[in-house]
Design an enzyme around this catalytic site. Structure first.
Site, mmCIF file in Angstrom:
data_model
loop_
_atom_site.group_PDB
_atom_site.id
_atom_site.type_symbol
_atom_site.label_atom_id
_atom_site.label_comp_id
_atom_site.label_asym_id
_atom_site.label_seq_id
_atom_site.Cartn_x
_atom_site.Cartn_y
_atom_site.Cartn_z
ATOM 1 N N CYS A 122 0.731 -1.108 -0.030
ATOM 2 C CA CYS A 122 0.263 -0.017 -0.064
ATOM 3 C C CYS A 122 1.047 1.230 -0.116
ATOM 4 O O CYS A 122 1.944 1.271 0.696
ATOM 5 C CB CYS A 122 -0.921 -0.033 1.341
ATOM 6 S SG CYS A 122 -2.030 1.219 1.368
ATOM 7 N N GLU A 167 -8.870 -1.143 -2.154
ATOM 8 C CA GLU A 167 -9.002 0.220 -2.283
ATOM 9 C C GLU A 167 -10.483 0.796 -1.295
ATOM 10 O O GLU A 167 -10.346 1.801 -0.834
ATOM 11 C CB GLU A 167 -9.319 0.908 -3.797
ATOM 12 C CG GLU A 167 -8.024 0.649 -4.488
ATOM 13 C CD GLU A 167 -6.934 1.073 -3.848
ATOM 14 O OE1 GLU A 167 -6.806 2.013 -3.012
ATOM 15 O OE2 GLU A 167 -5.629 0.632 -4.042
ATOM 16 N N HIS A 199 -9.874 1.472 2.051
ATOM 17 C CA HIS A 199 -9.512 2.637 2.410
ATOM 18 C C HIS A 199 -10.737 3.630 2.817
ATOM 19 O O HIS A 199 -10.627 4.762 3.542
ATOM 20 C CB HIS A 199 -8.668 3.405 1.152
ATOM 21 C CG HIS A 199 -7.389 2.791 1.363
ATOM 22 N ND1 HIS A 199 -6.329 3.091 2.386
ATOM 23 C CD2 HIS A 199 -6.584 2.138 0.611
ATOM 24 C CE1 HIS A 199 -5.267 2.583 1.942
ATOM 25 N NE2 HIS A 199 -5.446 1.842 0.993
HETATM 26 NI NI NI Z 1 -3.783 1.307 0.034
#
Ligand code: NI
Length: 177
Positions: free
Chosen positions: A100, A143, A146
């Site tokens: 990441c 994603e 997040h």
């Molecule tokens: Ni990430």
């Protein structure tokens, strides 16, 4: 257009739940997406979520032809995905290595659903509805996490499978910084 600073794990903004986009096709949204794409490409990321550049909105981008951070991965079409909803298809999960841009230099073995459907909208508010599997499914799950304040280390089941890329994969040509 601008390359933005990517927040690193430990920054409380990465732990917040992001807000949905209410209006599409605005200059502000277009500018955000340009900055996100420039930043992702500058860092060879496979994807980027708006909270990673300090913008608490439910916007992610992902996709690549080939990626030096994931040399074995199949290509994923460049996608702007806004207000996403994920629906796993089946119970099957696979363990796979993830990194990441907010956790630079590290990798971990993360379980993700093998196959899922995702829906959402593109930058113009047009609906997106795809069924995907394997690395494409993994990237979307990473994603979208997040947007809910979840970084991949929280998903790792065995923390012996989490460490610095150059220590875990010595001699392998995996870009990660
Ligand atoms: Ni990430």
């Amino acid at each position: 257009m601008a390359i933005r600073e990517v927040l690193k794990m430990g920054d409380p903004r990465l732990l917040a739940v992001a807000e949905p986009i209410a209006k599409f096709g605005t200059p502000e949204l277009d500018a955000l997406l340009v900055d996100m794409r420039d930043t992702m490409r500058d860092l060879d990321g496979a994807g980027l979520a708006a909270p990673q550049i300090g913008v608490g909105l439910r916007v992610v981008i992902f996709g690549f032809e080939s990626n030096p951070r994931y040399p074995e991965a199949d290509s994923v079409p460049y996608t702007v995905l806004i207000n996403p909803v994920l629906t796993p298809l089946g119970e099957q999960q696979d363990e796979g290595w993830e990194g990441c841009l907010s956790v630079p230099g590290m990798r971990g073995l993360v379980p993700r659903y093998r196959e899922l459907r995702y829906t959402g909208f593109d930058e113009g508010g047009r609906p997106i509805d795809r069924t995907v599997k394997d690395f494409h499914a993994r990237v979307v799950q990473h994603e979208v996490d997040h947007l809910d304040g979840v970084l991949y280390p929280r998903r790792i089941r065995d923390l012996s499978q989490f460490g610095f890329t150059d220590a875990m994969f010595p001699g392998e040509d995996i870009t990660d910084d």
